[in-house]
Design an enzyme around this catalytic site. Structure first.
Site, PDB file in Angstrom:
ATOM      1  N   ASP A 531       0.835  -1.200   0.000  1.00 53.02           N
ATOM      2  CA  ASP A 531       0.000   0.000   0.000  1.00 53.02           C
ATOM      3  C   ASP A 531       0.869   1.249   0.000  1.00 53.02           C
ATOM      4  O   ASP A 531       2.077   1.183   0.261  1.00 53.02           O
ATOM      5  CB  ASP A 531      -0.948  -0.013   1.212  1.00 53.02           C
ATOM      6  CG  ASP A 531      -0.195  -0.137   2.525  1.00 53.02           C
ATOM      7  OD1 ASP A 531       0.541   0.809   2.871  1.00 53.02           O
ATOM      8  OD2 ASP A 531      -0.334  -1.171   3.209  1.00 53.02           O
ATOM      9  N   GLU A 611      23.082 -21.646 -18.883  1.00 48.99           N
ATOM     10  CA  GLU A 611      22.105 -20.881 -18.090  1.00 48.99           C
ATOM     11  C   GLU A 611      22.794 -19.740 -17.330  1.00 48.99           C
ATOM     12  O   GLU A 611      22.259 -18.642 -17.212  1.00 48.99           O
ATOM     13  CB  GLU A 611      21.383 -21.809 -17.109  1.00 48.99           C
ATOM     14  CG  GLU A 611      20.412 -22.758 -17.780  1.00 48.99           C
ATOM     15  CD  GLU A 611      19.890 -23.840 -16.840  1.00 48.99           C
ATOM     16  OE1 GLU A 611      18.674 -24.063 -16.828  1.00 48.99           O
ATOM     17  OE2 GLU A 611      20.716 -24.465 -16.113  1.00 48.99           O
TER      18      GLU A 611
END
Ligand code: GLA
Length: 732
Positions: A531, A611
């Site tokens: 928030d 990777e």
């Protein structure tokens, strides 16, 4: 001047760059709302209609029966004056009598933006903002209400708050206090809310505002995973790039209530404020109470415009500190790599990997303190478990710093396990109702942060750790909801939940002052306290405990309506995913995570050299575009819960560069090509794909779109970086 007052008509007009807000004091002293919408001059009083309507009462002194607060639009409607819609203020006087009668007393227009005592609020310079303070008063009760309006013209933002003061001689108990109200005299609206659960936060719900009330909120003591304190009201046909929409966003991290009510005359009231359950705030003579702030915005050009206003406001006028404008470290977090099973060597090994892969920081998550080897014990005991680590925090941190990396740790300061030294020493520090069965969650209790001595006690412990460990980053977690509301020292249990949030903010404010270089990432089981209140102290928040790239597309899509991507903590994790088992390509996991405050949440040691090389490229790519990710305008290009391809873009404020990203969520044999229509490009200009060299017309990209390459295999992703042509010419 952004705020105008026409003294004869007692009319206030608040202008921002593209919007106007208007209200007036009427003949009886009531503050009526007139208008919030497209920028406009003139008197909007003509919008008010008066009629003799059955069962709509007339306040004493009204000229005739055509005047009733039951249908007039208002700024701060209260209980007990004949308005039967949902009020902003409910209270009882010392005799227990409900209701009050608030009339205009005066006002003040000030340069700059007001601040709020003990609460986060939008901030701005004297040049960027103006404040209007309108005082309403109930003389008999001795209650003054100062309605505060902050006007940030360039950002198209208007904020609201209210300070209630008891200047009478008797006690008052506040039972409901909302911070902002928008009364619409007409309109047929949809309500957009952002609902969810742990691991699936902020999904978009769009439903018609029918007669009656649509209410969302949180009674959990925090803003919650379940509903976000952010609502949008929009015309039924409003979309991303067209139509009217209004938003309210609560700058508060406790319980809240957002309401949209369509009344008997098809008028709509939109309001936002504190949760009123378990709330009864005693206001003794001489005391005041501050209602947390609501940020409002209006866009006549769809949700993209609205989100743009809110993103800029939160980035520049809510977030603070060293990392406000960027420079966030790329981190490697230990949680999904090791959970509780680590020692100092594990963390050093991760640090080695982080360094080798080009990252900036390693974060030691839960499990480094007290007897914390699983989630049943240790919370509250904020001293390092040297036996487990095999070294001191200072040593560990020193070695990590020595590698040229930053060092971060996880904490959960508001919590305590019953199995902890802290609880054994201070059982009354936990929120528990004497004599009643307690409610445990993740085997933990919530500390009573409404008490200063509790906040002070934990503050001291956390500071000692930060000082000793030379910590650069703190992940501030919060892993349960409040259930037992009782404080040993409160004079009224109805104030505990509000005072709790004030205690939390006090702690965070002190940290902010004492450690200006500390980066704090908020967290609550992922995004359970995402928030604008937390963003005042923590410029990024771990968006969800769900790191699955495909689920994240939806979570981040919903989050983006109200919050900037710079606030969204997002990490690349392992495949198959730890939460749902889905397999996704590494490139796609990167595409989903690069959207936000970026990092990794995995053990890279098992990865192939290929990777690892890909991760190195990702980190370099992210750093190269970090400023665009942080400051660029973010556009949602498709809705991932409907479209086969989730797509979004960043465009720099000056329109010179854009980065488009897409993830294919579906794959079929002989699949049709997916076209993504772009937004935010400079009309009439041309853009070049920096990799392929292809030149595109901005108008065509906007009107017909960009075809995604047809991909083979599940969950493929695509990115392109576009640069506007003719920049050299601009520069000359
Ligand atoms: C919460 C957080 C996770 C992790 C764990 C540790 O669930 O959201 O990221 O930090 O706590 O216990």
């Amino acid at each position: 001047m952004a705020i105008l007052f026409q003294s004869e008509q007692k009319r206030f007009t608040l202008h921002t760059k593209h919007t106007t807000y208007q209200m007036k004091v009427d003949a009886y002293g009531f503050l009526l709302h007139l208008y919030y919408g497209k920028k406009s001059d003139g008197d909007m009083s003509y919008l008010l209609t008066y009629a003799d309507r059955g069962f709509s009462g007339n306040p004493e002194g009204a000229a005739d029966r055509t005047y009733s607060l039951d249908f007039l639009p208002q700024e701060f409607p209260v209980q007990g004056m004949g308005d039967y819609r949902s009020p902003l203020l409910c209270l009882r006087n010392a005799e227990g009598v409900y209701g009050c009668d608030l009339r205009y007393k005066g006002h003040e227009i000030r340069r700059g933006k007001y601040g709020l005592k003990g609460l986060p609020a939008v901030y701005a310079s004297e040049e960027e903002a103006e404040t209007l303070a309108v005082t309403l008063k109930d003389e008999k009760l001795g209650l003054s209400v100062e309605l505060l309006y902050g006007v940030l013209s360039e950002s198209d933002i208007i904020t609201r708050s209210a300070v209630l003061s008891n200047d009478g001689g008797r006690d008052i108990v506040l039972e409901k206090v909302q911070s902002a109200c928008l009364d619409f005299v007409s309109g047929d609206f949809d309500v957009l809310t952002f609902y969810g659960k742990h691991m699936m936060e902020r999904s978009l719900d769009r439903s018609p505002a029918g007669h009656g009330a649509r209410v969302v909120g949180s009674r959990r003591g925090t803003s919650s995973h379940e509903y976000n304190p952010f609502l949008i009201l929009a015309d039924r046909d409003t979309g991303e790039t067209h139509g009217r929409c209004w938003s309210m966003q609560f700058v508060y991290s406790g319980g809240f209530k957002g309401e949209v009510e369509k009344d008997q005359y098809d008028q709509t009231r939109f309001q936002m404020g504190l949760m009123d359950e378990m709330f009864a705030y005693p206001l003794a003579p001489g005391e005041d109470f501050t209602a947390p702030e609501v940020i409002m915005s209006y866009s006549g050009e769809g949700f993209a415009g609205l989100s743009g206003n809110l993103h800029r406001c939160i980035r520049k006028h809510v977030c603070r500190g060293k990392y406000r404008d960027g420079g966030r470290p790329v981190l490697l977090n230990s949680w999904e790599a090791a959970y509780f099973a680590f020692d100092g060597k594990t963390i050093l090994k991760l640090a080695g990997e982080a360094k080798e892969l080009g990252m900036d920081m390693v974060v030691m998550d839960d499990g480094w303190f007290g007897e914390r080897n699983d989630d049943h014990a240790g919370l509250g005991d904020w001293h390092v478990n040297e036996k487990k680590l095999g070294c001191s925090l200072r040593e560990l941190s020193g070695r990590i710093h020595g590698m040229g990396l930053k060092f971060g740790i996880w904490v959960e300061p508001e919590m305590v396990n019953e199995n902890s030294e802290l609880f054994r020493e201070h059982p009354d520090w936990a929120l528990l109702v004497p004599g009643r069965a307690k409610v445990l969650s993740r085997d933990q209790l919530v500390l009573d942060f409404s008490r200063k001595e509790v906040v002070d006690g934990i503050f001291r412990k956390i500071c000692a750790v930060l000082d000793d460990g030379m910590v650069d980053y703190l992940k501030w977690d919060y892993n349960r909801s409040i259930a037992n509301v009782y404080s040993h020292t409160a004079n009224n249990q109805g104030r505990v939940l509000y005072d709790y949030v004030l205690g939390l903010y006090d702690f965070l404010e002190r940290l902010h002052e004492k450690y200006p270089d500390l980066l704090i990432e908020g967290c609550s089981g992922g995004g359970g306290r995402f928030d604008a209140g937390m963003l005042y102290y923590t410029p990024q928040i771990w968006c969800s405990d769900n790191t699955d790239a495909i689920d994240r597309l939806r979570i981040q899509y919903g989050t983006s309506f109200g919050y900037p991507m710079s606030a969204v903590g997002a990490h690349v994790s392992a495949s198959p995913n730890e939460q749902c088992g889905r397999r996704t390509p590494l490139q796609t996991r990167f595409a989903a995570a690069m959207t936000g405050a970026f990092g990794y949440e995995m053990d890279p040691s098992g990865l192939s050299e290929e990777e690892r090389e890909e991760i190195r490229r990702q980190v370099t790519y992210w750093k190269k575009h970090a400023a665009l990710f942080h400051n660029g305008d973010y556009y949602r290009l498709t809705d991932p819960s409907e479209a086969a391809a989730a797509a979004w873009a960043y465009v720099s404020e000056d329109g010179k560069e854009a980065l488009v990203a897409a993830v294919l969520q579906e794959v079929h044999g002989n699949m049709a090509a997916q076209y993504i229509r772009l937004q935010g490009l400079t009309p009439g200009s041309f853009y070049q794909d920096s990799e392929s060299g292809q030149i595109y017309s901005a108008n065509a990209l906007t009107d017909m779109g960009l075809p995604l390459p047809v991909m083979f295999g599940e969950y493929g992703s695509y990115q392109c970086y576009l640069v506007r042509l003719g920049e050299e010419a601009d520069g000359k």
